[in-house]
Scaffold this motif. Sequence first.
Motif, mmCIF file in Angstrom:
data_model
loop_
_atom_site.group_PDB
_atom_site.id
_atom_site.type_symbol
_atom_site.label_atom_id
_atom_site.label_comp_id
_atom_site.label_asym_id
_atom_site.label_seq_id
_atom_site.Cartn_x
_atom_site.Cartn_y
_atom_site.Cartn_z
ATOM 1 N N PHE A 82 30.315 8.287 70.871
ATOM 2 C CA PHE A 82 31.394 8.635 71.808
ATOM 3 C C PHE A 82 31.474 10.156 71.910
ATOM 4 O O PHE A 82 32.270 10.807 71.248
ATOM 5 C CB PHE A 82 32.706 8.049 71.307
ATOM 6 N N ASN A 83 30.654 10.729 72.754
ATOM 7 C CA ASN A 83 30.534 12.187 72.837
ATOM 8 C C ASN A 83 31.872 12.843 73.150
ATOM 9 O O ASN A 83 32.238 13.853 72.541
ATOM 10 C CB ASN A 83 29.503 12.560 73.904
ATOM 11 N N GLU A 84 32.606 12.303 74.120
ATOM 12 C CA GLU A 84 33.845 12.957 74.523
ATOM 13 C C GLU A 84 34.903 12.914 73.428
ATOM 14 O O GLU A 84 35.731 13.819 73.313
ATOM 15 C CB GLU A 84 34.386 12.310 75.807
ATOM 16 N N ALA A 85 34.888 11.887 72.597
ATOM 17 C CA ALA A 85 35.820 11.843 71.472
ATOM 18 C C ALA A 85 35.524 12.967 70.483
ATOM 19 O O ALA A 85 36.434 13.641 69.984
ATOM 20 C CB ALA A 85 35.745 10.487 70.778
ATOM 21 N N TRP A 86 34.227 13.179 70.193
ATOM 22 C CA TRP A 86 33.858 14.294 69.323
ATOM 23 C C TRP A 86 34.293 15.627 69.932
ATOM 24 O O TRP A 86 34.842 16.495 69.244
ATOM 25 C CB TRP A 86 32.343 14.325 69.109
ATOM 26 N N ARG A 87 34.062 15.775 71.240
ATOM 27 C CA ARG A 87 34.407 17.033 71.897
ATOM 28 C C ARG A 87 35.906 17.295 71.863
ATOM 29 O O ARG A 87 36.349 18.416 71.595
ATOM 30 C CB ARG A 87 33.937 17.002 73.349
ATOM 31 N N GLN A 88 36.684 16.282 72.171
ATOM 32 C CA GLN A 88 38.132 16.470 72.177
ATOM 33 C C GLN A 88 38.641 16.792 70.769
ATOM 34 O O GLN A 88 39.514 17.648 70.593
ATOM 35 C CB GLN A 88 38.831 15.216 72.718
ATOM 36 N N ALA A 89 38.095 16.115 69.783
ATOM 37 C CA ALA A 89 38.485 16.411 68.399
ATOM 38 C C ALA A 89 38.113 17.843 68.037
ATOM 39 O O ALA A 89 38.903 18.572 67.412
ATOM 40 C CB ALA A 89 37.817 15.422 67.446
ATOM 41 N N GLY A 90 36.918 18.258 68.435
ATOM 42 C CA GLY A 90 36.494 19.625 68.138
ATOM 43 C C GLY A 90 37.359 20.658 68.824
ATOM 44 O O GLY A 90 37.732 21.678 68.221
ATOM 45 N N ARG A 91 37.662 20.420 70.088
ATOM 46 C CA ARG A 91 38.485 21.374 70.837
ATOM 47 C C ARG A 91 39.859 21.533 70.195
ATOM 48 O O ARG A 91 40.355 22.650 70.010
ATOM 49 C CB ARG A 91 38.640 20.903 72.280
ATOM 50 N N LEU A 92 40.485 20.410 69.844
ATOM 51 C CA LEU A 92 41.810 20.477 69.228
ATOM 52 C C LEU A 92 41.743 21.124 67.850
ATOM 53 O O LEU A 92 42.652 21.864 67.455
ATOM 54 C CB LEU A 92 42.414 19.080 69.127
ATOM 55 N N ALA A 93 40.692 20.834 67.110
ATOM 56 C CA ALA A 93 40.551 21.441 65.780
ATOM 57 C C ALA A 93 40.401 22.943 65.887
ATOM 58 O O ALA A 93 41.023 23.707 65.120
ATOM 59 C CB ALA A 93 39.361 20.833 65.044
ATOM 60 N N LEU A 94 39.604 23.416 66.830
ATOM 61 C CA LEU A 94 39.473 24.858 67.032
ATOM 62 C C LEU A 94 40.808 25.470 67.425
ATOM 63 O O LEU A 94 41.190 26.538 66.935
ATOM 64 C CB LEU A 94 38.429 25.148 68.110
ATOM 65 N N GLU A 95 41.515 24.790 68.311
ATOM 66 C CA GLU A 95 42.812 25.297 68.762
ATOM 67 C C GLU A 95 43.803 25.387 67.615
ATOM 68 O O GLU A 95 44.632 26.292 67.549
ATOM 69 C CB GLU A 95 43.355 24.370 69.848
ATOM 70 N N ALA A 96 43.699 24.438 66.669
ATOM 71 C CA ALA A 96 44.603 24.420 65.518
ATOM 72 C C ALA A 96 44.133 25.342 64.400
ATOM 73 O O ALA A 96 44.830 25.496 63.391
ATOM 74 C CB ALA A 96 44.741 22.996 64.981
ATOM 75 N N GLY A 97 42.962 25.945 64.555
ATOM 76 C CA GLY A 97 42.440 26.818 63.513
ATOM 77 C C GLY A 97 41.825 26.060 62.353
ATOM 78 O O GLY A 97 41.638 26.623 61.268
ATOM 79 N N ASN A 98 41.491 24.785 62.572
ATOM 80 C CA ASN A 98 40.901 23.960 61.515
ATOM 81 C C ASN A 98 39.383 23.984 61.686
ATOM 82 O O ASN A 98 38.792 23.120 62.332
ATOM 83 C CB ASN A 98 41.444 22.531 61.617
ATOM 84 N N ALA A 99 38.750 24.969 61.082
ATOM 85 C CA ALA A 99 37.315 25.163 61.272
ATOM 86 C C ALA A 99 36.507 24.005 60.702
ATOM 87 O O ALA A 99 35.494 23.607 61.284
ATOM 88 C CB ALA A 99 36.878 26.477 60.635
ATOM 89 N N GLN A 100 36.919 23.458 59.588
ATOM 90 C CA GLN A 100 36.157 22.369 58.968
ATOM 91 C C GLN A 100 36.156 21.133 59.855
ATOM 92 O O GLN A 100 35.113 20.504 60.067
ATOM 93 C CB GLN A 100 36.743 22.031 57.589
ATOM 94 N N ALA A 101 37.334 20.785 60.398
ATOM 95 C CA ALA A 101 37.408 19.625 61.295
ATOM 96 C C ALA A 101 36.600 19.879 62.564
ATOM 97 O O ALA A 101 35.943 18.969 63.094
ATOM 98 C CB ALA A 101 38.860 19.306 61.639
ATOM 99 N N ALA A 102 36.642 21.104 63.055
ATOM 100 C CA ALA A 102 35.856 21.449 64.248
ATOM 101 C C ALA A 102 34.366 21.342 63.954
ATOM 102 O O ALA A 102 33.585 20.848 64.783
ATOM 103 C CB ALA A 102 36.200 22.855 64.712
ATOM 104 N N LEU A 103 33.962 21.783 62.780
ATOM 105 C CA LEU A 103 32.556 21.708 62.395
ATOM 106 C C LEU A 103 32.081 20.258 62.390
ATOM 107 O O LEU A 103 31.026 19.927 62.946
ATOM 108 C CB LEU A 103 32.370 22.335 61.012
ATOM 109 N N GLU A 104 32.858 19.380 61.772
ATOM 110 C CA GLU A 104 32.484 17.971 61.703
ATOM 111 C C GLU A 104 32.406 17.363 63.097
ATOM 112 O O GLU A 104 31.509 16.570 63.399
ATOM 113 C CB GLU A 104 33.471 17.220 60.822
#
Length: 409
Positions: free
Chosen positions: A274-296
């Motif tokens: 589910f590519n878009e699910a990964w992308r949305q999770a990454g975008r929100l993680a970056l916005e929240a400053g959660n680098a580890q979650a964004a990396l995953e």
Amino acid sequence: MSTPTQSTPTQSTPRRTPAALTIRALLLLGLSAAPASAQDTITTPNPTGQPAFAPQPVTYPSAAAAAAAAQTYAEQARSTYPKGSANIDQVLWTQAANAAEAAVKAKPGNADYLKLRAGIYTEVGFWRQAELGWAAYFKVVPVVAGSPEARQAGAAQYNLGYAAYSRSQPDLAARYFTECLKLDPKNAQCAGWAARTALEGSDYARAQTLYTQALALTPGDRSLLYFQGLAQKASDYGPAATQAFSRAYADLDAGRKDRALTGFQAAALSAPNFNEAWRQAGRLALEAGNAQAALEAYQGAVALPAADASDKFNLALAQEGVQYGLDAVRTFRAAYAQYASGSKAAAADGFAQATVQNPDYAKAWSWLGRVRYEAQDYPGAAEAYGRAVALDPNDKPSAYFLKLAQQGK
């Protein structure tokens, strides 16, 4: 589709009425920048246990007098209260509703009085009472789909459907949205939300049909196009991932970003393709400053065939962010952009700021040394290059220019 660093479109939700509600009306949550406060008086089920609005008995000489009083109170309310704030708890609207109830009680079969009462409840956003009011009216006057009265009745069904959706009652929500479409076939919002509940209910064929219907009413709507595409691919992801994604999107619309992130992560883990699910999770993680979650998240996105340049860019950002902190990395990248555009003085300030945000950021020190060296600030360049080499002894270019800067050439 938008890139991971951009927000996705939002589906419209009911209007907001700002006045405070008492126990006589329930406050519904909204999903967009201007959601509704629907005064939902459903008592079965009623998750908050609050009672429905109970009209106070009032006495008038006749049904006609009561109806006239209801109209007068309603007109006074419209001129007294701010536009868009109509609420059953406002005194004049309460009096209007009580008077309309008195008119209907005196002459239960009078279509005009039934319409007046239903219209008042619709105007104040008291959706359950509006639904009952229009149902009573249509027992006397046959419903004509798309008529002004049917559209008002459809609005009540729509808001009740959204109320049920926000309480995680998808089956009830779907019933309301379907009824709304029967009353108002051109209601794009009802078509869109009926499609959403069908999608979450794994009825993908119906969801696609309804999204097509909604798009025919509002061609080019980005949110509808977004979810139509999801419906077309939903069978590849499975019901669990599809529902988690849809609910996460609703949380995102409502500003509940932490919950949205959790939902997108759950969707991606349930369906790793589910590519878009990964992308949305990454975008929100970056916005929240959660680098580890964004990396995953971006590791998951980049592993898929649909990965694009922005996924790879954000993956690199997350990787550096884990090591040096996202603030420092973003500052460094902004400084590099300024350097590339020729604004070297501004770039120097940016590189220096990045080293303050993380004194162990070797690359920032190296680039700070470079802009100082190019400005012939050899002592400053030697200082920066020296820090870069101390942090990364394998940085041969910095070591080379460190010697030149120390020699002043």
